[in-house]
Write an enzyme that holds these catalytic residues in place. Structure first.
Site, short mmCIF file in Angstrom:
data_model
loop_
_atom_site.label_atom_id
_atom_site.label_comp_id
_atom_site.label_asym_id
_atom_site.label_seq_id
_atom_site.Cartn_x
_atom_site.Cartn_y
_atom_site.Cartn_z
CB ALA A 102 -0.92 0.01 1.22
CG ASN A 103 1.27 4.28 -2.64
OD1 ASN A 103 1.37 3.15 -3.06
ND2 ASN A 103 1.82 5.32 -3.22
NE ARG A 104 4.45 6.48 5.54
CZ ARG A 104 4.48 5.61 6.55
NH1 ARG A 104 3.42 5.42 7.31
NH2 ARG A 104 5.57 4.92 6.81
CB SER A 105 -2.91 7.97 0.63
OG SER A 105 -4.01 8.80 0.32
N GLY A 132 -0.80 2.65 -6.10
CA GLY A 132 0.38 1.79 -6.04
C GLY A 132 1.00 1.67 -7.42
#
Ligand code: CTP
Ligand code: CA
Length: 226
Positions: free
Chosen positions: A33-36, A101
């Site tokens: 995952a991305n940080r958001s 991603g």
């Protein structure tokens, strides 16, 4: 006015917004995952609805509530986000605020990968579709105004200029997400707005809600002018 029609600077406009991260499954219990947090994208969707637009928000997994007055489509992966975006078109204005991603595991394992006491297996990755670039380069039915975001940790404006050209969008909202800035997950944001003609606006640090309202006001001006 027509019964039920909304007033405001985006009245009669269709707006599409992407927000949040994507989750790319590794196995049934793990993902990349991305940080958001989704806060900036959701704030834009809320502001567009408040400005009278008919808004579809395509959101990855987030822990914040759906914005009022917005049709929300929830997705997990970048591929599902692209499909939901294509299904939500046409739109007058499309804003790509999601932290998509860039890669996904080449294969999703159907069963949980177990520790077996030996070296862990390397994870093979493949590139995800670029949702913003796909929409920005549509030959037919391209939204009139296509807006990208750039999260950068250094040389923010240089990277943002290159990204604006590479993606084919009309405007790019760049922000500095170096850890010292506290943008990721925080309530405030410092943005630069870049246009294709080279114009750059640097805005003061503002609450993400206020950034959303001001961005929407600018997009409405640009749509009205063109
Ligand atoms: N974006 C997208 N689909 C992707 C990757 C990015 O729609 N697969 C969009 C983002 O929502 C954002 C813009 O493209 O509006 C820029 O995303 P960013 O991650 O900053 O750019 P990349 O081209 O992925 O470059 P990099 O991560 O290598 O800096
Ligand atoms: Ca990326």
């Amino acid at each position: 006015a027509m019964l039920g029609a909304k007033a405001g600077p985006l009245a009669g406009r269709r707006v599409l917004v992407t927000s949040g991260p994507t989750h790319e499954p590794i196995d049934p219990v793990r993902y990349l995952a991305n940080r958001s947090s989704g806060r900036q994208g959701h704030a834009i969707a809320a502001a567009a609805a408040a400005a009278g637009a008919q808004v579809t928000l395509v959101s990855g997994p987030v822990a914040i509530p759906d914005p009022p007055g917005v049709a929300v489509v929830r997705v997990e992966t970048a591929r599902a986000m692209l499909a939901a975006v294509e299904a939500a078109l046409p739109a007058d204005l499309a804003i790509f605020a999601a932290a998509v991603g860039d890669w996904r595991p080449a294969a999703e394992q159907g069963s949980k990968i177990k520790k077996d006491g030996s070296e862990p297996q390397p994870l093979r990755l493949v590139e995800n579709p670029d949702i913003l670039a796909t929409v920005a380069r549509m030959q037919e039915g391209r939204p009139r105004l296509v807006v990208g975001f750039a999260a950068e940790t250094d040389a923010v404006l240089d990277h943002a200029r290159a990204k604006l050209a590479r993606k084919g969008c009309d405007l790019l909202v760049a922000n500095d997400v170096s850890p010292a800035g506290g943008v990721m997950g925080g309530a405030a944001n410092t943005v630069h707005l870049l246009a294709r003609d080279g114009a750059v606006e640097t805005w003061p640090t503002l609450a993400k809600d206020e950034v959303g309202r001001r961005l929407v006001a600018r997009f409405a001006q640009i749509l009205d002018a063109g």
